[in-house]
Motif scaffolding. Structure first.
Motif, PDB file in Angstrom:
ATOM      1  N   LEU A 115      24.822 -30.156  16.378  1.00  0.00           N
ATOM      2  CA  LEU A 115      24.706 -30.765  17.704  1.00  0.00           C
ATOM      3  C   LEU A 115      24.564 -29.693  18.774  1.00  0.00           C
ATOM      4  O   LEU A 115      23.727 -29.813  19.683  1.00  0.00           O
ATOM      5  N   GLY A 116      25.366 -28.621  18.684  1.00  0.00           N
ATOM      6  CA  GLY A 116      25.261 -27.530  19.641  1.00  0.00           C
ATOM      7  C   GLY A 116      23.913 -26.842  19.569  1.00  0.00           C
ATOM      8  O   GLY A 116      23.318 -26.484  20.603  1.00  0.00           O
ATOM      9  N   GLU A 117      23.407 -26.646  18.361  1.00  0.00           N
ATOM     10  CA  GLU A 117      22.088 -26.014  18.198  1.00  0.00           C
ATOM     11  C   GLU A 117      20.987 -26.905  18.758  1.00  0.00           C
ATOM     12  O   GLU A 117      20.042 -26.426  19.383  1.00  0.00           O
ATOM     13  N   PHE A 118      21.129 -28.209  18.542  1.00  0.00           N
ATOM     14  CA  PHE A 118      20.160 -29.156  19.091  1.00  0.00           C
ATOM     15  C   PHE A 118      20.146 -29.091  20.613  1.00  0.00           C
ATOM     16  O   PHE A 118      19.080 -29.040  21.239  1.00  0.00           O
ATOM     17  N   LYS A 119      21.333 -29.091  21.206  1.00  0.00           N
ATOM     18  CA  LYS A 119      21.424 -29.043  22.670  1.00  0.00           C
ATOM     19  C   LYS A 119      20.792 -27.757  23.205  1.00  0.00           C
ATOM     20  O   LYS A 119      20.088 -27.795  24.234  1.00  0.00           O
ATOM     21  N   ALA A 120      20.983 -26.650  22.524  1.00  0.00           N
ATOM     22  CA  ALA A 120      20.384 -25.384  22.971  1.00  0.00           C
ATOM     23  C   ALA A 120      18.866 -25.454  22.891  1.00  0.00           C
ATOM     24  O   ALA A 120      18.164 -24.998  23.811  1.00  0.00           O
ATOM     25  N   ARG A 121      18.331 -26.022  21.814  1.00  0.00           N
ATOM     26  CA  ARG A 121      16.869 -26.152  21.676  1.00  0.00           C
ATOM     27  C   ARG A 121      16.295 -27.050  22.760  1.00  0.00           C
ATOM     28  O   ARG A 121      15.252 -26.748  23.363  1.00  0.00           O
ATOM     29  N   GLU A 122      16.964 -28.166  22.998  1.00  0.00           N
ATOM     30  CA  GLU A 122      16.461 -29.121  23.987  1.00  0.00           C
ATOM     31  C   GLU A 122      16.549 -28.542  25.402  1.00  0.00           C
ATOM     32  O   GLU A 122      15.672 -28.789  26.237  1.00  0.00           O
ATOM     33  N   SER A 123      17.592 -27.771  25.677  1.00  0.00           N
ATOM     34  CA  SER A 123      17.709 -27.124  26.990  1.00  0.00           C
ATOM     35  C   SER A 123      16.578 -26.130  27.196  1.00  0.00           C
ATOM     36  O   SER A 123      15.976 -26.069  28.276  1.00  0.00           O
ATOM     37  N   ALA A 124      16.271 -25.359  26.153  1.00  0.00           N
ATOM     38  CA  ALA A 124      15.176 -24.389  26.252  1.00  0.00           C
ATOM     39  C   ALA A 124      13.842 -25.099  26.444  1.00  0.00           C
ATOM     40  O   ALA A 124      13.002 -24.662  27.248  1.00  0.00           O
ATOM     41  N   ALA A 125      13.648 -26.203  25.729  1.00  0.00           N
ATOM     42  CA  ALA A 125      12.401 -26.963  25.868  1.00  0.00           C
ATOM     43  C   ALA A 125      12.268 -27.547  27.274  1.00  0.00           C
ATOM     44  O   ALA A 125      11.169 -27.556  27.857  1.00  0.00           O
ATOM     45  N   TYR A 126      13.365 -28.030  27.801  1.00  0.00           N
ATOM     46  CA  TYR A 126      13.358 -28.580  29.160  1.00  0.00           C
ATOM     47  C   TYR A 126      12.970 -27.503  30.167  1.00  0.00           C
ATOM     48  O   TYR A 126      12.120 -27.728  31.041  1.00  0.00           O
ATOM     49  N   ARG A 127      13.592 -26.340  30.056  1.00  0.00           N
ATOM     50  CA  ARG A 127      13.299 -25.240  30.985  1.00  0.00           C
ATOM     51  C   ARG A 127      11.835 -24.810  30.901  1.00  0.00           C
ATOM     52  O   ARG A 127      11.172 -24.603  31.921  1.00  0.00           O
ATOM     53  N   GLN A 128      11.335 -24.681  29.690  1.00  0.00           N
ATOM     54  CA  GLN A 128       9.972 -24.196  29.491  1.00  0.00           C
ATOM     55  C   GLN A 128       8.939 -25.181  30.019  1.00  0.00           C
ATOM     56  O   GLN A 128       7.895 -24.774  30.534  1.00  0.00           O
ATOM     57  N   SER A 129       9.222 -26.462  29.901  1.00  0.00           N
ATOM     58  CA  SER A 129       8.233 -27.479  30.268  1.00  0.00           C
ATOM     59  C   SER A 129       8.278 -27.871  31.739  1.00  0.00           C
ATOM     60  O   SER A 129       7.433 -28.646  32.192  1.00  0.00           O
ATOM     61  N   ARG A 130       9.238 -27.332  32.498  1.00  0.00           N
ATOM     62  CA  ARG A 130       9.386 -27.728  33.899  1.00  0.00           C
ATOM     63  C   ARG A 130       9.536 -26.516  34.816  1.00  0.00           C
ATOM     64  O   ARG A 130      10.538 -26.356  35.507  1.00  0.00           O
ATOM     65  N   PRO A 131       8.529 -25.665  34.869  1.00  0.00           N
ATOM     66  CA  PRO A 131       8.631 -24.463  35.705  1.00  0.00           C
ATOM     67  C   PRO A 131       8.708 -24.775  37.196  1.00  0.00           C
ATOM     68  O   PRO A 131       9.373 -24.049  37.946  1.00  0.00           O
ATOM     69  N   LEU A 132       8.049 -25.838  37.653  1.00  0.00           N
ATOM     70  CA  LEU A 132       8.064 -26.143  39.084  1.00  0.00           C
ATOM     71  C   LEU A 132       9.436 -26.665  39.523  1.00  0.00           C
ATOM     72  O   LEU A 132       9.947 -26.280  40.579  1.00  0.00           O
ATOM     73  N   SER A 133      10.034 -27.540  38.705  1.00  0.00           N
ATOM     74  CA  SER A 133      11.394 -27.992  39.017  1.00  0.00           C
ATOM     75  C   SER A 133      12.381 -26.835  38.933  1.00  0.00           C
ATOM     76  O   SER A 133      13.312 -26.736  39.740  1.00  0.00           O
ATOM     77  N   ALA A 134      12.155 -25.925  37.969  1.00  0.00           N
ATOM     78  CA  ALA A 134      13.028 -24.752  37.839  1.00  0.00           C
ATOM     79  C   ALA A 134      12.935 -23.868  39.075  1.00  0.00           C
ATOM     80  O   ALA A 134      13.955 -23.366  39.574  1.00  0.00           O
ATOM     81  N   ALA A 135      11.726 -23.672  39.581  1.00  0.00           N
ATOM     82  CA  ALA A 135      11.549 -22.850  40.779  1.00  0.00           C
ATOM     83  C   ALA A 135      12.257 -23.482  41.967  1.00  0.00           C
ATOM     84  O   ALA A 135      12.894 -22.785  42.774  1.00  0.00           O
ATOM     85  N   ARG A 136      12.182 -24.809  42.085  1.00  0.00           N
ATOM     86  CA  ARG A 136      12.881 -25.497  43.167  1.00  0.00           C
ATOM     87  C   ARG A 136      14.390 -25.298  43.038  1.00  0.00           C
ATOM     88  O   ARG A 136      15.089 -25.094  44.038  1.00  0.00           O
TER      89      ARG A 136
END
Length: 451
Positions: free
Chosen positions: A12-33
């Motif tokens: 579960l922890g490994e899954f959460k880490a993968r999904e967090s990384a995927a979220y960050r990578q796919s949303r650069p504009l929201s990340a910049a905000r």
């Protein structure tokens, strides 16, 4: 309590880490905000927007129907719908047109607009109460109604049920802890002991309710027909009838808050199941997303309010909010009540929720999970327990925050936005026929990675 679910916490922890990384990578504009100073605490206009289980807040570009498009161009199926504020879909066309038209005629004047007569008739016809008042939010409607109840009964205390939610009304923001009424941890800076003005008892417990009412010091019982905020808990058979019988027997008023259970049907739970409250409240979706609350009341309540008004100095008949009852609200209310909250739309919403319920039950059975599903009209929830809880204490025992957060983030990366606080879904009228199966498939793919 964690039931015997075959979830490996390391996976579960490994899954959460993968999904967090995927979220960050796919949303650069929201990340910049998120990394920019914008003048708001935490970068958001309300601090609770930081409670979503995502690495940084999702920035919404636009919303329509049951879809959201974020700043990075991802289109999401919205099963949260603004935690009910957009229950009938984002930007319902009749409301949008009414707001646009009213904007050219004036927004607020602190006087009744030409829509008042029609809105009053629509409220009477839909929800049964003969008299109505308008507020900015359901919180305000509850607050003002409780004030009226105390003035009429000349009693100071109210009664709530453990696990309830009635918005930002301080005296309702309590838990029942070791038999004591205590403020919720989220009620910051509370200046007085809420037990002095509030009694909290377990939901579905007739004996506890009767014992509390026997004091004859309760002005009003304020309740949701079903708990919806600590997780969804349905009333036991006959419980709501007993609440009404006991409140009448002990001279306490009954306020039914349908802000969330408005999803039950066109008349809310009250209209669907024939409840008889003294006061009826709704907000959030009632005007299609334009900030509005309503509270309706009986003939007896009306006479009580008239009496109270004669006992105060002329010219200042109560503490209110200046923008309540504005022309903008009335135009939006009229459009929503008349053209959005229709039998057709409710039928579509409930059909979508049934499809979700059936799919979830099939998945739970296939994976042999000790979980259950509860549905109340267009609203439903997956509960991490083999049988449905009957009160807030049992519901809290089923919570698994780590699992919940991981599932929510995984769903977001797979195109679905769900309510952040628990596993609740809300089916809007324009939810596609394909969406329920796609949602269940997304959840299945997540569970296959963590089981």
């Amino acid at each position: 309590m964690r039931w015997n679910v075959p979830i490996v916490r390391e996976k579960l922890g490994e899954f959460k880490a993968r999904e967090s990384a995927a979220y960050r990578q796919s949303r650069p504009l929201s990340a910049a905000r998120a990394n920019q100073e914008n003048g708001f605490f935490g970068g958001v206009p309300q601090h609770w927007m930081l409670d979503w289980p995502m690495p940084f807040p999702l920035v919404v570009q636009q919303a329509s129907g049951t879809n959201l498009t974020d700043l990075d161009g991802h289109i999401l199926t919205d099963l949260c719908l603004g935690d009910t504020g957009a229950m009938f879909g984002h930007n319902p066309e009749p409301v949008a047109k009414a707001v646009q038209a009213q904007a050219s005629r004036g927004l607020t004047s602190m006087l009744p607009s030409v829509d008042v007569e029609e809105v009053g008739s629509l409220l009477q016809a839909k929800f049964g109460m003969p008299y109505w008042q308008i507020t900015l939010t359901a919180s305000d409607a509850n607050r003002f109604a409780l004030r009226a109840a105390r003035a009429i009964t000349k009693r100071a205390k109210i009664l709530v049920f453990d696990g309830c939610y009635h918005g930002a009304v301080d005296e309702t923001a309590v838990n029942l802890t070791a038999g004591r009424t205590v403020a919720k941890p989220s009620l910051w800076g509370q200046a007085y002991d809420l037990a002095a003005v509030t009694t909290c008892v377990p939901f579905n417990d007739v004996e506890a309710l009767e014992a509390a009412l026997k004091s004859d010091e309760i002005a009003c019982v304020i309740m949701e027909p079903a708990l919806t905020n600590c997780g969804m808990v349905a009333p036991a058979s006959g419980f709501l009838d007993e609440v009404r019988r006991l409140t009448r027997a002990h001279g306490s008023l009954l306020l039914i808050d349908e802000t969330h259970t408005l999803s039950t049907g066109p008349g809310g739970w009250t209209g669907t199941y024939g409840l008889e409250p003294d006061i009826w409240v709704a907000g959030k979706a009632i005007a299609g997303g334009i900030p509005t609350g309503v509270w309706g009341f009986t003939e007896d309540m009306k006479r009580g309010i008239e009496r109270v008004r004669t006992e105060i100095p002329a010219g200042h008949s109560g503490v209110g909010t200046t923008l309540s009852g504005s022309a903008l609200q009335m135009a939006a209310l009229r459009a929503c009540l008349q053209d959005v909250m229709t039998e057709t739309n409710y039928a579509a919403m409930i059909a979508g929720a049934i499809a979700l319920e059936d799919g979830l039950n099939a998945l739970i059975a296939k994976l042999d999970l000790p979980w259950s599903v509860i549905r109340l009209g267009a609203r439903l929830e997956t509960v991490f327990a083999p049988s449905l809880p009957t009160n807030a204490e049992q519901m809290r025992a089923s919570f698994d925050y780590e699992l919940e957060a991981a599932i929510h983030l995984g769903l977001l990366n797979r195109g679905f936005l769900v309510t952040p606080f628990h596993n609740m879904l809300l089916a809007g009228p324009s939810l596609s026929r394909e969406a329920p199966a796609a949602y269940v498939a997304a959840l299945n793919s997540i569970l296959n990675e963590i089981l």
